[in-house]
Design a protein around this motif. Structure first.
Motif, mmCIF file in Angstrom:
data_model
loop_
_atom_site.group_PDB
_atom_site.id
_atom_site.type_symbol
_atom_site.label_atom_id
_atom_site.label_comp_id
_atom_site.label_asym_id
_atom_site.label_seq_id
_atom_site.Cartn_x
_atom_site.Cartn_y
_atom_site.Cartn_z
ATOM 1 N N THR A 1 0.859 -1.190 0.000
ATOM 2 C CA THR A 1 0.000 0.000 0.000
ATOM 3 C C THR A 1 0.893 1.237 0.000
ATOM 4 O OG1 THR A 1 -0.079 -0.015 2.419
ATOM 5 C CG2 THR A 1 -1.895 -1.098 1.268
ATOM 6 N N GLY B 1 0.384 -4.231 5.442
ATOM 7 C CA GLY B 1 0.009 -3.661 4.146
ATOM 8 C C GLY B 1 0.913 -4.120 3.009
ATOM 9 N N TYR C 1 -4.440 -8.300 -4.496
ATOM 10 C CA TYR C 1 -4.957 -6.926 -4.499
ATOM 11 C C TYR C 1 -6.047 -6.773 -3.444
ATOM 12 C CZ TYR C 1 -6.205 -2.366 -6.491
ATOM 13 O OH TYR C 1 -6.435 -1.024 -6.668
ATOM 14 N N GLU C 2 -6.872 -7.831 -3.284
ATOM 15 C CA GLU C 2 -7.862 -7.850 -2.191
ATOM 16 C C GLU C 2 -7.162 -7.784 -0.834
ATOM 17 O OE1 GLU C 2 -11.136 -7.658 -2.077
ATOM 18 O OE2 GLU C 2 -11.250 -7.572 -4.271
ATOM 19 N N ILE D 1 -4.530 -6.461 0.224
ATOM 20 C CA ILE D 1 -4.077 -5.149 0.712
ATOM 21 C C ILE D 1 -5.238 -4.157 0.713
ATOM 22 C CG2 ILE D 1 -1.663 -5.487 0.004
ATOM 23 C CD1 ILE D 1 -2.489 -3.256 -2.217
ATOM 24 N N GLY D 2 -6.450 -4.650 0.550
ATOM 25 C CA GLY D 2 -7.638 -3.804 0.712
ATOM 26 C C GLY D 2 -7.941 -2.931 -0.496
ATOM 27 N N ARG D 3 -7.333 -3.280 -1.665
ATOM 28 C CA ARG D 3 -7.549 -2.506 -2.900
ATOM 29 C C ARG D 3 -7.180 -1.039 -2.721
ATOM 30 N NH1 ARG D 3 -10.822 -5.473 -6.479
ATOM 31 N NH2 ARG D 3 -11.446 -3.541 -7.516
ATOM 32 N N PHE D 4 -6.258 -0.794 -1.782
ATOM 33 C CA PHE D 4 -5.811 0.585 -1.584
ATOM 34 C C PHE D 4 -4.823 0.974 -2.681
ATOM 35 C CE2 PHE D 4 -6.983 -0.260 2.934
ATOM 36 C CZ PHE D 4 -7.849 0.810 3.087
#
Lengths: 366, 366
Positions: free
Chosen positions: B152, B161, B175-176, B178-181
């Motif tokens: 991130t 992250g 990608y999910e 890391i929360g799509r950040f």
């Protein structure tokens, strides 16, 4: 330090400190390194130690309600000054561990009992006589001669409560000058140097002395400490042995200082004990950078029942006290390579007031 | 340090610190040595730094009333963590000097701007690509290959992250994870060792770097620092020069750390910059006993406008972090000659939590 260690405290404990000056402040800073929190008890609202303590109480030393709350809030009590009232010490000791103990205070608060205690251990002291009247003073001066020094038995420090009895001194005036308090007369000692031993005794009886240091006073206030002292091995060993015996006889726990005079009798050095301070001491400030463990860390270790640290010397060290205006040189000192500045956070640089100190490690060990 | 020194603060000043963890705590302890008082601002009521600060405020970083009072009460503000919200920094900087400044925060809070900043200085970094979508990630992995690391852009520390893109890793899942950040992909760098440069820049532009140190991580958390690093003179000089250029380009005031990777290309060492921390840093903890001036004293000197201290190494030094239960070894460490224990006063030894550290000076200089 291989003896079994009695159960002491653990990090997270609360150390109570009586007195809020620079010694308490530096104790609290050292305690923080070890995860120990501090509660400082002092009568002055602007006490320098409050700035770095978790809690503080502003109250007089005879305020029993405040003392009781303080005792309840802490795990052990120590102090930064030897003139803790005996009643205060007894009140606290009945409620919580007090290190160093009441006996160390009782012996060292009174010059007569202190001198007698040291002499009874077989250690050399200056000749002395109790003085409780002008007649006593006249007899004492007849016995010990002039020059000699008349000192109040209690509450003397930094040269306060002392009068020199010179050849022309009027004895009645001298006795007035010290307020006609109970006193002792000390015979003149033709000393070459003043040294001190700062040492620690643990809860387990372990003993660790820092190297003997040499002190230079100006106007009765410590100006410089230099380590190692100019002192041969034999006298140095004797000085440290004297401190060890004093600590043992007092059942002492914590750091203490023994101030001594060095005499030279036909080329042979001899140390005689001048004074015992049952606390961390200005002549041990050099240990912060000059020894493996500082006197403040060592004191916290001792009173918490932790193992003592190494007292090994790191190099040739000098400590300079910053008295009054001398602290205005702070920027110059900060710019000096190898100088370590310690300021006490005091607002007002009055003449004679200890504002800070500097240590300089002049050469590394070995 | 012969350049004219801009007017800074004086002892007695109040230093504001954002954040109340161990770094703030050790800063406050160092400040006390210099007669500087501290006001610590942190959201957590049990912040370790509160124990040693003159004043503290418990409030959120977006509490403007609390921030305004804080700014009024202090002479300068610094911080112990790089994730100070930009709005907080701007709010404070409008009211009181803020060191390090808002630019250092802006650059280092975002991995993309940080990497770009370093690359723009002509310094080596790992290859990187911005990732703002799964399509970006797919393109970046195609360009930089596997293994690589998805991170991130903001709020990452101690390995949080981050996801490694291994040969079999599903990119959508990564990608999910890391929360799509907003993120960056960093190419794999076959490094031999991790080192860091902890350095300071004064208000007058003076620069002083501590010796390059070598870091060993476990589970993404610093475990050991050793000084000097295993690093030749040329690479070591290059590392320190990189830190100097970064400090200058940021107009930096205070202590900062530059984490670097050491590569060996056919026997030639090369350092590449990994990360900049605009604050005192865990990999500089060894300086408390291992350098002439500790990173905490140095930081306080810098942000107060005092002359920087000597960063000279005292000897071969090792720092061991005490993570979680490791702090239970405190008594054993206290009994170890030459070990210097630092505990942070945290009540709860959760796994992965930094509870303290130990420094060991293994041999004296020279």
């Amino acid at each position: 330090m291989s003896a079994p260690v009695p159960t002491g405290l653990a990090p997270g404990a609360m150390l109570g400190i009586l007195g809020g000056g620079q010694l308490a402040r530096m104790m609290a800073l050292a305690a923080a390194d070890l995860g120990i929190r501090c509660h400082v008890f002092a009568p002055e609202a602007d006490s320098p130690a409050f700035d770095v303590a978790t809690r503080h109480t502003v109250a007089d030393y005879d305020d029993e309600a405040a003392l009781a709350n303080f005792a309840d809030a802490v795990d052990v009590v120590t102090y930064e000054f030897e003139n803790v009232p005996a009643a205060t010490a007894a009140f606290l000791a009945a409620r919580t561990p007090l290190h160093p103990g009441a006996r160390a205070l009782a012996v060292t608060q009174d010059r007569l009992s202190e001198k007698s205690f040291v002499a009874d251990l077989g250690l050399a002291v200056a000749p002395f006589r109790a003085v409780d009247s002008l007649a006593d003073l006249e007899a004492a001066v007849a016995a010990l001669g002039r020059p000699s020094i008349l000192k109040t038995r209690r509450f003397g420090y930094d040269g306060k409560g002392q009068v020199k009895i010179a050849p022309g001194t009027d004895l009645a005036e001298a006795y007035e000058a010290i307020g006609r308090f109970p006193a002792i007369l000390e015979g003149f000692v033709p000393f070459e140097r003043e040294v001190s031993v700062v040492a620690a005794r643990g809860l387990d009886g372990a003993f660790a002395a820092f190297d003997v240091c040499e002190n230079e006073h100006r106007d009765h206030i410590l100006a410089f400490t230099r380590v190692p002292a100019k002192l041969g091995r034999t006298a140095s060993d004797a000085a440290i042995d004297a401190a060890r015996r004093i600590g043992e006889a007092l059942g002492y726990v914590g750091v203490f200082a023994v101030e001594m005079f060095v005499l030279e009798d036909g080329g042979t050095e001899r140390v005689i004990v001048n004074e015992i301070a049952p606390r961390v001491h200005n002549s041990g400030h050099w240990t912060s950078e000059g020894a493996e463990t500082s006197q403040f860390h060592q004191h916290v270790r001792a009173v918490c029942g932790f193992p003592l640290g190494s007292a090994a010397l790191r190099g040739r060290v000098e400590m300079e006290n910053l008295i009054g205006d001398a602290a205005l040189r702070w920027r110059e000192i900060l710019a000096e390579p190898g100088a370590h500045l310690h300021l006490y956070g005091k607002r007002d640089a009055r003449p004679g007031r200890k504002m800070g100190h500097v240590t300089r490690v002049l050469s590394e060990r070995g």
